[in-house]
Scaffold this motif. Structure first.
Motif, PDB file in Angstrom:
ATOM      1  N   ILE A 162       0.844  -1.205   0.000  1.00 15.01           N
ATOM      2  CA  ILE A 162       0.000   0.000   0.000  1.00 15.01           C
ATOM      3  C   ILE A 162       0.878   1.254   0.000  1.00 15.01           C
ATOM      4  N   ALA A 163       1.933   1.261   0.816  1.00 14.29           N
ATOM      5  CA  ALA A 163       2.835   2.426   0.878  1.00 14.29           C
ATOM      6  C   ALA A 163       3.466   2.701  -0.480  1.00 14.29           C
ATOM      7  N   ARG A 164       3.763   1.633  -1.205  1.00 14.91           N
ATOM      8  CA  ARG A 164       4.431   1.735  -2.506  1.00 14.91           C
ATOM      9  C   ARG A 164       3.468   2.199  -3.592  1.00 14.91           C
ATOM     10  N   GLN A 165       2.239   1.667  -3.566  1.00 11.26           N
ATOM     11  CA  GLN A 165       1.325   1.813  -4.705  1.00 11.26           C
ATOM     12  C   GLN A 165       0.266   2.897  -4.528  1.00 11.26           C
ATOM     13  N   ALA A 166      -0.001   3.309  -3.286  1.00 14.42           N
ATOM     14  CA  ALA A 166      -1.131   4.213  -3.045  1.00 14.42           C
ATOM     15  C   ALA A 166      -0.979   5.503  -3.826  1.00 14.42           C
ATOM     16  N   SER A 180      -2.820  18.205  -5.514  1.00 18.25           N
ATOM     17  CA  SER A 180      -2.091  17.935  -4.285  1.00 18.25           C
ATOM     18  C   SER A 180      -1.156  16.763  -4.499  1.00 18.25           C
ATOM     19  N   GLU A 181       0.000  16.833  -3.833  1.00 19.87           N
ATOM     20  CA  GLU A 181       0.941  15.721  -3.914  1.00 19.87           C
ATOM     21  C   GLU A 181       0.576  14.676  -2.868  1.00 19.87           C
ATOM     22  N   PHE A 182       1.119  13.474  -3.052  1.00 15.43           N
ATOM     23  CA  PHE A 182       0.803  12.350  -2.171  1.00 15.43           C
ATOM     24  C   PHE A 182       2.041  12.015  -1.354  1.00 15.43           C
ATOM     25  N   ALA A 183       1.862  11.771  -0.059  1.00  9.03           N
ATOM     26  CA  ALA A 183       2.989  11.415   0.813  1.00  9.03           C
ATOM     27  C   ALA A 183       2.554  10.282   1.741  1.00  9.03           C
ATOM     28  N   VAL A 184       3.539   9.512   2.192  1.00  9.30           N
ATOM     29  CA  VAL A 184       3.274   8.398   3.107  1.00  9.30           C
ATOM     30  C   VAL A 184       4.095   8.617   4.376  1.00  9.30           C
ATOM     31  N   ILE A 185       3.432   8.527   5.533  1.00  8.42           N
ATOM     32  CA  ILE A 185       4.129   8.557   6.822  1.00  8.42           C
ATOM     33  C   ILE A 185       4.037   7.148   7.388  1.00  8.42           C
ATOM     34  N   PHE A 186       5.177   6.560   7.673  1.00 13.79           N
ATOM     35  CA  PHE A 186       5.216   5.167   8.129  1.00 13.79           C
ATOM     36  C   PHE A 186       5.723   5.154   9.568  1.00 13.79           C
ATOM     37  N   GLY A 187       4.855   4.782  10.502  1.00 19.50           N
ATOM     38  CA  GLY A 187       5.242   4.729  11.920  1.00 19.50           C
ATOM     39  C   GLY A 187       5.292   3.292  12.394  1.00 19.50           C
ATOM     40  N   ALA A 188       6.489   2.808  12.724  1.00 19.96           N
ATOM     41  CA  ALA A 188       6.656   1.417  13.168  1.00 19.96           C
ATOM     42  C   ALA A 188       6.925   1.402  14.668  1.00 19.96           C
ATOM     43  N   MET A 189       6.148   0.598  15.397  1.00 17.34           N
ATOM     44  CA  MET A 189       6.283   0.540  16.857  1.00 17.34           C
ATOM     45  C   MET A 189       6.556  -0.884  17.304  1.00 17.34           C
ATOM     46  N   GLY A 190       7.690  -1.096  17.958  1.00 16.29           N
ATOM     47  CA  GLY A 190       7.995  -2.397  18.541  1.00 16.29           C
ATOM     48  C   GLY A 190       8.276  -3.492  17.541  1.00 16.29           C
ATOM     49  N   ILE A 191       8.769  -3.118  16.337  1.00 10.13           N
ATOM     50  CA  ILE A 191       9.071  -4.155  15.333  1.00 10.13           C
ATOM     51  C   ILE A 191      10.497  -4.668  15.544  1.00 10.13           C
ATOM     52  N   THR A 235       1.736  14.176  13.886  1.00 10.39           N
ATOM     53  CA  THR A 235       2.030  15.612  13.864  1.00 10.39           C
ATOM     54  C   THR A 235       2.680  15.993  12.535  1.00 10.39           C
ATOM     55  N   THR A 236       3.615  15.151  12.077  1.00 11.24           N
ATOM     56  CA  THR A 236       4.257  15.378  10.776  1.00 11.24           C
ATOM     57  C   THR A 236       3.220  15.314   9.655  1.00 11.24           C
ATOM     58  N   ALA A 237       2.311  14.338   9.743  1.00 18.44           N
ATOM     59  CA  ALA A 237       1.263  14.181   8.716  1.00 18.44           C
ATOM     60  C   ALA A 237       0.368  15.402   8.668  1.00 18.44           C
ATOM     61  N   TYR A 246      -0.497  18.376   1.128  1.00 15.48           N
ATOM     62  CA  TYR A 246      -0.296  16.992   0.682  1.00 15.48           C
ATOM     63  C   TYR A 246      -1.500  16.126   1.070  1.00 15.48           C
ATOM     64  N   HIS A 247      -1.765  15.104   0.251  1.00 21.76           N
ATOM     65  CA  HIS A 247      -2.652  14.025   0.688  1.00 21.76           C
ATOM     66  C   HIS A 247      -1.747  12.995   1.355  1.00 21.76           C
ATOM     67  N   VAL A 248      -1.916  12.815   2.674  1.00 22.75           N
ATOM     68  CA  VAL A 248      -0.987  11.991   3.453  1.00 22.75           C
ATOM     69  C   VAL A 248      -1.668  10.698   3.880  1.00 22.75           C
ATOM     70  N   LEU A 249      -0.985   9.584   3.631  1.00 20.59           N
ATOM     71  CA  LEU A 249      -1.445   8.281   4.111  1.00 20.59           C
ATOM     72  C   LEU A 249      -0.527   7.882   5.264  1.00 20.59           C
ATOM     73  N   VAL A 250      -1.111   7.674   6.453  1.00 18.83           N
ATOM     74  CA  VAL A 250      -0.331   7.304   7.638  1.00 18.83           C
ATOM     75  C   VAL A 250      -0.542   5.815   7.900  1.00 18.83           C
TER      76      VAL A 250
END
Length: 472
Positions: A162-166, A180-191, A235-237, A246-250
């Protein structure tokens, strides 16, 4: 700035210190240890004469001789458009070897609730390139749509896909107007470090990193930091969406690890536990994260969330998926049986749901026949699933010709529609055309959820049957 050497107790991730003046809730603290290290923390509780501080980097090395400084402000995220393409740790510090971040602004990570009056209703399609989502459980800009998964299921592969193709369709059309441009914010917790390496390899290999900001909190990082990571990401998104258009996907993974961190901190504070030991305020805490998705009237950008959570024991009544389901607008459910059959991605569309789908599809958004095709495929697949149970008892020979066609439809639906691999990016047209291919296996008269005009336009009759009809 006063320094205190008044630490009275250390309990798990918490430090308790005596103070002689009022200290604000959520205030940022610096703790200097004997060996010269400076650790950051946050005031968790403030009462007369005593404060409890949660330390982001863990309490190792802190003793009664450590000095405590209260900075008089809450935690802020330094934000700038230059964050795109950067990799940060769970506390927002760069870990990619790049230059220091020069912020345009520093924003409080708790965020401000979007005024309900100013909220714009989400009704524009986001194309993920995944048929199980685009065709059956459409994602809409400004929506919060979680993925309910289980331990060992390939939810990370789906998240990366999804992060790659959205993309947003207006961007794909290549209009010269200011889109609007498209951006992805990826938050990884405990991986784990292995998962983190897979994520980074994929981001770099596919070039997705250029339009992404990655926050990484690893399994061996302090649990307290895990409670901050999603807030930094959101907050960044919000900055990119509402200040820069931007259209942001978190994408947040894994919310279960976040909730475990809440439980650990609650136990250290000796709070009265709620269901299964989780804090009683976990619903409120999760809502503070999820409700930061949306659109604001008069602002170009949007924040869309896909939180990923692994259901302990595949139990959808567990407090984490249960509370998440109350707050969010649907769910995408990953299925262990489909995974064992080699279906990629193993999305089970029957328990999945997108509550905003009806508003984000149709003429001018996806296609005029989208809703009818989706409804008919749901009905046919559900019928096929029911018949599978019956076949186990009476065998296929005892079923009617139509029932056998429903069984074949269910098999083909899984093997051709849901199954697409993690590198196949299907457009919404490809997805709906594939749906028509599958539905054309069923007799016309059984397609009772599709408008007759659409059937006349799109239904593909078998060549031999068509020849027989024309001969008659």
């Amino acid at each position: 700035m006063k320094e205190y050497q008044t630490i009275t107790e250390i309990s798990g991730p918490l430090v308790f210190a005596e103070v002689d003046e009022p200290v604000g809730y959520d205030e940022i603290v610096e703790i200097e240890t004997d060996d010269g290290r400076t650790l950051r923390g946050q005031v968790l509780e403030s009462s007369e004469g005593v404060v409890s501080i949660q330390v982001f980097e863990g309490t190792g090395g802190i003793d009664r001789n450590a000095s405590v400084r209260f900075l008089g402000e809450t935690m802020k995220m330094p934000v700038t458009e230059d964050l795109l393409g950067r990799v940060l740790d769970g506390s927002g510090n760069p870990i990619d070897g790049g230059p220091e971040i020069v912020p345009d602004d520093r924003i409080d990570i708790v965020g401000k609730a979007i005024n309900p009056y100013s909220r714009e209703y989400p009704e524009e399609f986001i194309q993920t390139g995944v048929s199980g989502i685009d065709g059956m459980n459409t994602l809409v800009r400004g929506q919060k749509l979680p993925i309910f998964s289980g331990s060992g299921l390939p939810h990370n592969d789906l998240a990366l896909q999804i992060a790659r193709q959205a993309s947003v369709p207006e961007e794909e059309e290549g209009d010269d107007e200011e889109g609007s441009e498209f951006a992805v914010i990826f938050g990884a917790m405990g991986i784990t470090a292995e998962e983190a390496n897979e994520f980074m390899d994929d981001f770099e290999r596919t070039g997705a990193l250029e339009r992404s900001v990655v926050f990484m909190n690893l399994a061996d990082d302090p649990a307290v930091e895990r409670t901050v990571t999603p807030r930094l990401a959101l907050t960044t998104a919000e900055y990119l969406a509402f200040e820069k258009g931007y259209h942001v996907l978190v994408i947040l993974t894994d919310i279960t690890n976040y909730c475990e961190a809440l439980r650990e901190i609650g136990a250290a504070r000796e709070e009265v536990p709620g269901r299964r030991g989780y804090p009683g305020y976990m619903y409120t805490d999760l809502a503070q994260l999820y409700e930061r998705a949306g659109r604001i009237e008069g602002k170009e950008g949007s924040v869309t969330q896909i939180p990923i959570l692994t259901m302990p024991g595949d139990d959808d009544t567990h407090p984490i998926p249960d509370l998440t389901g109350y707050i969010t607008e649907g769910q995408i459910v990953m299925d262990r049986d489909l995974n064992s059959q080699g279906i990629e991605p193993p999305i089970n569309v029957l328990p999945s749901l997108s509550r905003l789908m009806d508003d984000g599809i149709g003429e001018g958004l996806t296609r005029g026949d989208h809703a009818d095709v989706s409804d008919q495929m749901y009905a046919a697949y559900a019928e096929g699933e029911d018949l599978r149970d019956l076949v186990n008892i009476v065998g296929r020979e005892a079923l009617s010709e139509l029932d056998n066609k429903y069984l074949d439809f269910a098999d083909r639906f899984e093997e051709e529609f849901i199954q697409q691999g993690y590198d196949n990016n299907r457009s919404i047209d490809d997805t709906i055309e594939l749906g028509w291919d599958l539905l054309s296996e069923l007799p016309k008269e059984s397609l009772n959820r599709i408008d007759e005009d659409l059937i006349a336009e799109h239904y593909r009759e078998d060549e031999t049957e068509a020849a027989e009809v024309s001969a008659d």
